[in-house]
Design an enzyme around this catalytic site. Sequence first.
Site, PDB file in Angstrom:
ATOM      1  N   GLY A  32      32.631  42.826  50.986  1.00  0.00           N
ATOM      2  CA  GLY A  32      33.751  43.691  51.344  1.00  0.00           C
ATOM      3  C   GLY A  32      33.618  45.014  50.607  1.00  0.00           C
ATOM      4  O   GLY A  32      32.744  45.180  49.748  1.00  0.00           O
ATOM      5  N   LEU A  33      34.478  45.937  50.950  1.00  0.00           N
ATOM      6  CA  LEU A  33      34.443  47.260  50.341  1.00  0.00           C
ATOM      7  C   LEU A  33      34.747  47.204  48.839  1.00  0.00           C
ATOM      8  O   LEU A  33      35.336  46.231  48.354  1.00  0.00           O
ATOM      9  CB  LEU A  33      35.471  48.171  51.022  1.00  0.00           C
ATOM     10  CG  LEU A  33      35.209  48.548  52.475  1.00  0.00           C
ATOM     11  CD1 LEU A  33      36.445  49.228  53.077  1.00  0.00           C
ATOM     12  CD2 LEU A  33      33.988  49.461  52.590  1.00  0.00           C
ATOM     13  N   SER A  34      34.368  48.245  48.138  1.00  0.00           N
ATOM     14  CA  SER A  34      34.775  48.391  46.745  1.00  0.00           C
ATOM     15  C   SER A  34      36.302  48.410  46.693  1.00  0.00           C
ATOM     16  O   SER A  34      36.949  49.113  47.474  1.00  0.00           O
ATOM     17  CB  SER A  34      34.213  49.698  46.171  1.00  0.00           C
ATOM     18  OG  SER A  34      34.649  49.896  44.848  1.00  0.00           O
ATOM     19  N   GLY A  35      36.875  47.625  45.804  1.00  0.00           N
ATOM     20  CA  GLY A  35      38.324  47.568  45.696  1.00  0.00           C
ATOM     21  C   GLY A  35      38.974  46.601  46.668  1.00  0.00           C
ATOM     22  O   GLY A  35      40.201  46.500  46.712  1.00  0.00           O
ATOM     23  N   SER A  36      38.167  45.866  47.423  1.00  0.00           N
ATOM     24  CA  SER A  36      38.735  44.928  48.400  1.00  0.00           C
ATOM     25  C   SER A  36      39.315  43.689  47.742  1.00  0.00           C
ATOM     26  O   SER A  36      40.139  42.989  48.340  1.00  0.00           O
ATOM     27  CB  SER A  36      37.670  44.511  49.422  1.00  0.00           C
ATOM     28  OG  SER A  36      36.618  43.818  48.780  1.00  0.00           O
ATOM     29  N   GLY A  37      38.897  43.400  46.530  1.00  0.00           N
ATOM     30  CA  GLY A  37      39.379  42.210  45.828  1.00  0.00           C
ATOM     31  C   GLY A  37      38.341  41.106  45.705  1.00  0.00           C
ATOM     32  O   GLY A  37      38.670  39.993  45.299  1.00  0.00           O
ATOM     33  N   LYS A  38      37.087  41.412  46.029  1.00  0.00           N
ATOM     34  CA  LYS A  38      36.022  40.402  45.990  1.00  0.00           C
ATOM     35  C   LYS A  38      35.928  39.716  44.625  1.00  0.00           C
ATOM     36  O   LYS A  38      35.952  38.494  44.538  1.00  0.00           O
ATOM     37  CB  LYS A  38      34.657  41.034  46.292  1.00  0.00           C
ATOM     38  CG  LYS A  38      34.501  41.647  47.640  1.00  0.00           C
ATOM     39  CD  LYS A  38      33.114  42.253  47.810  1.00  0.00           C
ATOM     40  CE  LYS A  38      32.778  43.305  46.770  1.00  0.00           C
ATOM     41  NZ  LYS A  38      33.690  44.457  46.753  1.00  0.00           N
ATOM     42  N   SER A  39      35.775  40.511  43.585  1.00  0.00           N
ATOM     43  CA  SER A  39      35.568  39.947  42.248  1.00  0.00           C
ATOM     44  C   SER A  39      36.795  39.200  41.764  1.00  0.00           C
ATOM     45  O   SER A  39      36.682  38.124  41.147  1.00  0.00           O
ATOM     46  CB  SER A  39      35.198  41.055  41.254  1.00  0.00           C
ATOM     47  OG  SER A  39      33.943  41.609  41.583  1.00  0.00           O
ATOM     48  N   SER A 106      27.428  44.447  49.285  1.00  0.00           N
ATOM     49  CA  SER A 106      26.366  44.098  50.248  1.00  0.00           C
ATOM     50  C   SER A 106      26.676  44.692  51.618  1.00  0.00           C
ATOM     51  O   SER A 106      26.986  43.968  52.555  1.00  0.00           O
ATOM     52  CB  SER A 106      26.161  42.583  50.323  1.00  0.00           C
ATOM     53  OG  SER A 106      27.355  41.858  50.466  1.00  0.00           O
TER      54      SER A 106
END
Length: 198
Positions: A32-39, A106
């Site tokens: 997902g985009l940067s800031g999407s909440g992945k981490s 990615s």
Amino acid sequence: MPENIVRHAHKTHRSHRELLNGHRACLLWFTGLSGSGKSTIAGLVEEKLHAMGKRTYLLDGDNVRHGLNRDLGFSDQDRIENIRRIGEMSRLFVDAGMITLAAFISPFRADRDTVRERMEADDFVEVFIDTPLVTCEQRDPKGLYRRARDGQIRDFTGIDSPYEPPEAPELHIVNDGIAPEEAAAQVVRYLQSKGYLS
């Protein structure tokens, strides 16, 4: 590959490690985009799995770039190599019997597909954290979008470098208006329903 490199066959296999662990190994690939909440979501999933007694390891984009991939920038070629390395490392963790969580932007579909193709059937679980660009920019936890808009960062995904969303992810989580804990719970429920945790 050089001719003098030969794969060594060991007697302890992944199946032995999974039996010892009491669960299947797999790769949860959060994109997902940067800031999407992945981490954030991946971290919560790992916490929940750890509390259930499952063996896990979380690979995070920023953390890996401090060590293994510190020599890579953000050009298209470097992004491709970044994901290739992570994919190969993830394969090793899965072979070790771990539920492996990889949280990486990615951005290119072909790179994610290459990682999937290198895994055994059903080992790759693509988790698309689908957060609108406007929401990611509002969050902007690292101030990267602001800097990208100001021209201080080039080739920033979602601004002047493309993000290609997954076409058929195993899990599609719209992370807009829901709590991170609910998003993480969706991932754990998926793993339970598909038999990964037993």
